[in-house]
Design an enzyme around this catalytic site. Structure first.
Site, PDB file in Angstrom:
ATOM      1  N   ASP A  11      -4.629 -93.912  14.525  1.00 22.57           N
ATOM      2  CA  ASP A  11      -4.294 -92.693  15.266  1.00 22.57           C
ATOM      3  C   ASP A  11      -4.867 -91.504  14.505  1.00 22.57           C
ATOM      4  O   ASP A  11      -5.125 -91.587  13.298  1.00 22.57           O
ATOM      5  CB  ASP A  11      -2.779 -92.533  15.403  1.00 22.57           C
ATOM      6  CG  ASP A  11      -2.404 -91.355  16.290  1.00 22.57           C
ATOM      7  OD1 ASP A  11      -2.626 -91.449  17.506  1.00 22.57           O
ATOM      8  OD2 ASP A  11      -1.906 -90.345  15.771  1.00 22.57           O
ATOM      9  N   SER A  12      -5.054 -90.403  15.196  1.00 22.97           N
ATOM     10  CA  SER A  12      -5.567 -89.200  14.553  1.00 22.97           C
ATOM     11  C   SER A  12      -4.549 -88.594  13.595  1.00 22.97           C
ATOM     12  O   SER A  12      -4.902 -87.752  12.772  1.00 22.97           O
ATOM     13  CB  SER A  12      -5.958 -88.164  15.611  1.00 22.97           C
ATOM     14  OG  SER A  12      -4.840 -87.835  16.419  1.00 22.97           O
ATOM     15  N   ASN A  75      -4.426 -91.466  22.446  1.00 22.95           N
ATOM     16  CA  ASN A  75      -4.994 -91.281  23.782  1.00 22.95           C
ATOM     17  C   ASN A  75      -6.345 -90.588  23.739  1.00 22.95           C
ATOM     18  O   ASN A  75      -7.253 -90.938  24.486  1.00 22.95           O
ATOM     19  CB  ASN A  75      -4.021 -90.495  24.654  1.00 22.95           C
ATOM     20  CG  ASN A  75      -2.896 -91.346  25.170  1.00 22.95           C
ATOM     21  OD1 ASN A  75      -3.026 -92.019  26.182  1.00 22.95           O
ATOM     22  ND2 ASN A  75      -1.783 -91.357  24.466  1.00 22.95           N
ATOM     23  N   THR A  76      -6.496 -89.607  22.841  1.00 22.02           N
ATOM     24  CA  THR A  76      -7.765 -88.891  22.770  1.00 22.02           C
ATOM     25  C   THR A  76      -8.880 -89.810  22.300  1.00 22.02           C
ATOM     26  O   THR A  76      -9.985 -89.815  22.863  1.00 22.02           O
ATOM     27  CB  THR A  76      -7.644 -87.674  21.837  1.00 22.02           C
ATOM     28  OG1 THR A  76      -6.589 -86.824  22.303  1.00 22.02           O
ATOM     29  CG2 THR A  76      -8.936 -86.893  21.805  1.00 22.02           C
ATOM     30  N   GLU A 159       5.117 -81.961  15.170  1.00 19.14           N
ATOM     31  CA  GLU A 159       4.724 -82.126  13.771  1.00 19.14           C
ATOM     32  C   GLU A 159       5.363 -81.090  12.855  1.00 19.14           C
ATOM     33  O   GLU A 159       5.454 -81.307  11.644  1.00 19.14           O
ATOM     34  CB  GLU A 159       3.204 -82.111  13.646  1.00 19.14           C
ATOM     35  CG  GLU A 159       2.555 -83.309  14.314  1.00 19.14           C
ATOM     36  CD  GLU A 159       1.174 -83.621  13.777  1.00 19.14           C
ATOM     37  OE1 GLU A 159       0.623 -82.783  13.027  1.00 19.14           O
ATOM     38  OE2 GLU A 159       0.652 -84.696  14.111  1.00 19.14           O
ATOM     39  N   THR A 194       1.016 -89.883  22.160  1.00 20.87           N
ATOM     40  CA  THR A 194       1.995 -90.653  21.400  1.00 20.87           C
ATOM     41  C   THR A 194       2.994 -89.786  20.648  1.00 20.87           C
ATOM     42  O   THR A 194       3.985 -90.306  20.128  1.00 20.87           O
ATOM     43  CB  THR A 194       1.268 -91.601  20.415  1.00 20.87           C
ATOM     44  OG1 THR A 194       0.346 -90.835  19.626  1.00 20.87           O
ATOM     45  CG2 THR A 194       0.526 -92.684  21.167  1.00 20.87           C
ATOM     46  N   HIS A 195       2.762 -88.473  20.590  1.00 16.96           N
ATOM     47  CA  HIS A 195       3.761 -87.563  20.018  1.00 16.96           C
ATOM     48  C   HIS A 195       4.901 -87.300  21.005  1.00 16.96           C
ATOM     49  O   HIS A 195       6.021 -86.997  20.595  1.00 16.96           O
ATOM     50  CB  HIS A 195       3.132 -86.207  19.676  1.00 16.96           C
ATOM     51  CG  HIS A 195       2.352 -86.191  18.405  1.00 16.96           C
ATOM     52  ND1 HIS A 195       1.162 -86.859  18.262  1.00 16.96           N
ATOM     53  CD2 HIS A 195       2.582 -85.563  17.222  1.00 16.96           C
ATOM     54  CE1 HIS A 195       0.687 -86.639  17.041  1.00 16.96           C
ATOM     55  NE2 HIS A 195       1.524 -85.856  16.396  1.00 16.96           N
TER      56      HIS A 195
END
Length: 274
Positions: A11-12, A75-76, A159, A194-195
């Site tokens: 994930d990023s 997703n990105t 975040e 996903t956040h």
């Protein structure tokens, strides 16, 4: 001694931990490595080319750590990089490896949740701009009407630990209202980042009671279980020692502080230098 061949989850940043959590709950027997590219997050505002370059680089690092199967729990990255990696890179770089995303498993089933045939997508600007959900849903449910809304403030709210506070109310209500104004018949919402599951209590607070709200974790976990069942040759390459390792491209200490929010309990992480 048999070499460990974990399932890689990329994930990023932190959000993919919500997907990994669901996967581990359903498929606890496997070894897993999680890699968050926190040093270069967010991906949602970056170009297709940049997201592709970053994602491929991180996938290669997971391959180097023994992963035969990598899940893009972002997703990105799934929208902007997965197709190129699958079609252009794997055949030459790693023909025996597999990379999967989170968009396809979701779009394969999303139509079964809606009675009106009107679906709402809440996502980052990058995912919305890519039109990936619109294109993929069309393949499986051509009669569905799909409406999208980009929510650029939602990831920073999560975040920074503000997702449960009153400061989140304005941004959650604002984007929900914008999406639902596109069609009064929307009866199913997909949290296509996903956040966003961490904002679920706030979303439910401002959403109509009859709205079905879907997070991706359980959907992706069930799809992975099915994939491994249908591909025993891949399943055989995935080691089953019930281990978990967490890596970040940024500060391990900072990752550990924030990751618990997504994982539900403390984690230990190591820094991976790209």
């Amino acid at each position: 001694m048999v070499a460990t061949q974990p399932i890689g989850v990329f994930d990023s940043g932190y959000g993919g931990l919500t997907v990994l959590k669901s996967i581990v709950q359903q498929l606890s027997q496997y070894d897993y490595i999680y890699l968050g590219d926190n040093a270069r997050t967010p991906y949602g505002t970056r170009s297709f080319e940049t997201v592709y370059d970053y994602t491929l680089e991180c996938v290669q690092h997971l391959f180097n750590k023994g992963c035969r199967l990598v899940i893009l729990a972002c997703n990105t990255a799934s929208a902007k990089a997965l197709r190129n990696i699958q079609q252009l890179d794997l055949p030459t770089l790693a023909p025996d490896r597999r990379v999967l995303g989170v968009i396809r498993p979701t779009t394969e089933v999303i139509g079964t949740y809606s009675k009106t045939g009107h679906i709402g997508i809440l996502a980052t600007r990058g995912t919305v701009t890519s039109e990936s959900y619109v294109v993929e849903i069309e393949k499986f449910f051509p009669d569905l009407k799909v409406y999208q809304e980009a929510c650029p403030m939602w990831v920073p709210l999560v975040e920074n630990g503000e997702h449960n506070g009153p400061g989140a109310d304005y941004f959650v209500q604002k984007h929900l209202d914008r999406l639902l104004q596109q069609s009064p018949e929307i009866d199913t919402l997909l949290l296509a980042c996903t956040h966003y599951p961490l904002l679920l209590p706030k979303i439910r607070q401002f959403a109509p009671e009859n709205l079905t709200i879907l997070s991706q974790g359980d959907i992706v976990a069930k799809s992975l279980q099915d994939y491994l069942h249908r591909h025993p040759e891949i399943d055989a390459q995935c080691s089953k020692g019930r281990t978990l390792h967490f890596y970040t491209t940024d500060s391990a200490e900072e990752f550990e502080q924030k990751a618990g929010l997504f994982w539900g309990k403390p984690v230990r992480a190591e820094r991976l230098t790209l």
